[in-house]
Each structure stands twice: as C-alpha cells, then as structure tokens.
Write a protein that holds these residues in place. Sequence first.
Motif, PDB file in Angstrom:
ATOM      1  N   TYR A 132       0.867  -1.182   0.000  1.00  0.00           N
ATOM      2  CA  TYR A 132       0.000   0.000   0.000  1.00  0.00           C
ATOM      3  C   TYR A 132       0.903   1.231   0.000  1.00  0.00           C
ATOM      4  CZ  TYR A 132      -3.440  -3.509   1.135  1.00  0.00           C
ATOM      5  OH  TYR A 132      -4.244  -4.635   1.092  1.00  0.00           O
ATOM      6  N   THR A 140      -2.405   4.187  -3.433  1.00  0.00           N
ATOM      7  CA  THR A 140      -2.619   3.117  -4.403  1.00  0.00           C
ATOM      8  C   THR A 140      -2.174   1.802  -3.798  1.00  0.00           C
ATOM      9  OG1 THR A 140      -2.228   2.394  -6.689  1.00  0.00           O
ATOM     10  CG2 THR A 140      -0.362   3.342  -5.505  1.00  0.00           C
ATOM     11  N   ALA A 188     -17.306   0.239  -3.417  1.00  0.00           N
ATOM     12  CA  ALA A 188     -15.860   0.421  -3.405  1.00  0.00           C
ATOM     13  C   ALA A 188     -15.359   0.884  -4.770  1.00  0.00           C
ATOM     14  CB  ALA A 188     -15.170  -0.881  -2.997  1.00  0.00           C
ATOM     15  N   GLU A 189     -15.921   0.319  -5.841  1.00  0.00           N
ATOM     16  CA  GLU A 189     -15.524   0.702  -7.188  1.00  0.00           C
ATOM     17  C   GLU A 189     -15.949   2.129  -7.508  1.00  0.00           C
ATOM     18  OE1 GLU A 189     -13.429   0.099 -10.573  1.00  0.00           O
ATOM     19  OE2 GLU A 189     -13.638  -1.293  -8.893  1.00  0.00           O
ATOM     20  N   LYS A 191     -16.405   4.485  -5.301  1.00  0.00           N
ATOM     21  CA  LYS A 191     -15.572   5.365  -4.479  1.00  0.00           C
ATOM     22  C   LYS A 191     -14.216   5.596  -5.134  1.00  0.00           C
ATOM     23  CE  LYS A 191     -13.930   6.042   0.254  1.00  0.00           C
ATOM     24  NZ  LYS A 191     -13.825   5.451   1.620  1.00  0.00           N
ATOM     25  N   ARG A 192     -13.656   4.542  -5.736  1.00  0.00           N
ATOM     26  CA  ARG A 192     -12.386   4.680  -6.440  1.00  0.00           C
ATOM     27  C   ARG A 192     -12.517   5.620  -7.630  1.00  0.00           C
ATOM     28  NH1 ARG A 192      -8.240   1.177  -6.856  1.00  0.00           N
ATOM     29  NH2 ARG A 192      -8.625   0.868  -9.084  1.00  0.00           N
ATOM     30  N   GLU A 195     -12.882   9.298  -6.223  1.00  0.00           N
ATOM     31  CA  GLU A 195     -11.658   9.840  -5.643  1.00  0.00           C
ATOM     32  C   GLU A 195     -10.482   9.792  -6.619  1.00  0.00           C
ATOM     33  OE1 GLU A 195     -11.038   7.568  -2.139  1.00  0.00           O
ATOM     34  OE2 GLU A 195     -12.687   8.519  -1.032  1.00  0.00           O
ATOM     35  N   ASN A 197      -7.947   7.065  -9.107  1.00  0.00           N
ATOM     36  CA  ASN A 197      -7.068   5.955  -8.761  1.00  0.00           C
ATOM     37  C   ASN A 197      -5.959   5.822  -9.801  1.00  0.00           C
ATOM     38  OD1 ASN A 197      -8.008   3.659 -10.827  1.00  0.00           O
ATOM     39  ND2 ASN A 197      -9.847   4.685 -10.030  1.00  0.00           N
ATOM     40  N   SER A 199      -2.523   3.071 -11.086  1.00  0.00           N
ATOM     41  CA  SER A 199      -1.813   1.800 -10.960  1.00  0.00           C
ATOM     42  C   SER A 199      -0.339   2.050 -11.225  1.00  0.00           C
ATOM     43  CB  SER A 199      -2.359   0.753 -11.935  1.00  0.00           C
ATOM     44  OG  SER A 199      -2.212   1.180 -13.271  1.00  0.00           O
TER      45      SER A 199
END
Length: 302
Positions: A132, A140, A188-189, A191-192, A195, A197, A199
């Motif tokens: 993390y 991420t 959760a998806e 929220k990502r 906000e 995200n 990789s």
Amino acid sequence: MYLSNEIEAERAAAWADIKESQRAGNVLTAKAIGIEYFELGELKQECLKLNYNGIYGYLPTSFIDTYEFRGIQNFVGKTFEFVVSYVSFDDQIFAANRILALEKSARRFWKNGKPGDIYPAFVRGVDRYHVYLLVSGVPTRMHRDEFSYVFSDDLREEIFIGETIDVKVLEINKPNPDLEIEGEEPSAEEKRAIEGNISVSKKALEIDPMSFINEYKEKSTYLGTITKIHVDHGIFISLEPRGITVRSGFPPGSNGARLQVGDEVNFKIQDINVKERRIKGLIITPNQNYKNKSNRSYQYGR
C-alpha cells in the motif's frame, strides 16, 4: 566563530521557511529523529520528532496519514513532507501536519502526472499480496506481481512500512466527483472512481532477467544460488550470470533439509520454454555429488 555564524544563518533560514509554511501552506520535508509525546492545549499524543535544519518539530500520529498504523517505530530515520500548523518561538519548536502536505501533493499529481512518469512511493502498509503506497500524496495498492520479476510468497518479508521505493505510473484515472451513484453509499468501485485511482509498478523499472534466456542452453549446467526455500512452493534458484529465477521441488524424503538459502548449486537445464517463461532442470549440490558414489543427481523440476 565562523562555524557558529554558519549555524546561526542556517537556523534563521529554517525559521523563515517554517513561518512561511505556516502562513502560506508551503510543503517542507524533514527527517524523523525520534518519538516523543507532545502537548498542545488539550492535545497530548505520540509524535514523530522532526529535525528541520536544526529546528525541532512534532508530527502527531493523527496527522501522519489517514491510513491507520499499528505503530510508528518504523518511521524513525525516514523523511516526511509536512505543512507547519503551529509555531512556538518561546520553546523554539513547531507542530507539523503531513495530511495537509499530502493533499497538496495529490492536487499537483492529478494536474501534472501522466503514465510513464517515475515517482518515489512511500510504503504505508504491506500484506502478503500487496504493498500500500502513497505516490505524490495519492494512495494506491500494488500487487506482488508488479513488485519484482523475482517471485515473493510474502511481501512482508521483502519490504517494510516507512520505506520509499521508486515506481512507474502505468495508468491514471482522475477523480470524478460528479459521478452519479445509486443508493446512499457508493460501492468500493464507485468510491475509487470518485476519488480517482492509479496503478503503478516497481517491476517496470527492472530489467527482465528472462530477456536473456537465449544465453542459456538445454542439457547444459550453470551455477546458481538458492534464494528461497518454501515448504509449499519449493526451492528458488538464481542462475548465473543473469539472475534468472528457476523453481524446483524437493528431493524425495528430504524436504530440503540438506539445502540452505545462500548455497551455491549446479543446475542442469533439461527444458527451456520461452513462451511460458519457464526453465526445468536438475539441481546438483556439491555435497550430494560427493556423497553419492553413483553420481546420481536429484531431479527437482516439477
């Protein structure tokens, strides 16, 4: 006398930076040199003690990160970004807020960051399969497949909270605060997506050892070093000279008792599968050769 004046000038410059950070929210960085309890009004909590060019500051645990840490011992000796939230000229100290600094860094990242960029990433947590990270203030999660070309069964044995590693940005999905969601709480998806995200990959910055696979030949023998012995996954060997990792099983009835991490072995390649990135072969240790009069090697390849 010259040294004293130099130190005095450095402290004066440090105080100017600290006052400007408190006024304008400028982000500074300092090394954590210890852990102390700090009191400010009714606030009393464990803090990282910072050294900013000779001026001591305190970074309370609750202002280090929004991520929940079990402890901050691993943070001593590490460097942290922060914004000054309080200054005491009488005590010659200041209080720091890292969360505000991370928010400012994240805004810059969303504005300027792009795939292919390389950033230092702060390790805020580790489990068996994931690291993390904070990349310029943006959180991420990196899977172990992107950590290294060398297989790791448990990342907690490879990397620790508070370390900084370089990563390459693979993908950026910028925040979408206007996204319409169904129900009261976003998934959760969702929220990502709201906000934002990203990789990232540490492995992308490494040279793939398998790109040198053509330097090895079937039916040939090469020196290797045992890098890991795992009861479930077998024996991992790094072949000279390119560090290609091969994995093998244990000899019947031994459970690897005669072998140790760091042992050098001779590995005879039986089969090379370029497409599947796999090498199978026989592993021969000096002790086995010496004790086995028939010169029969154990076959480790599964």
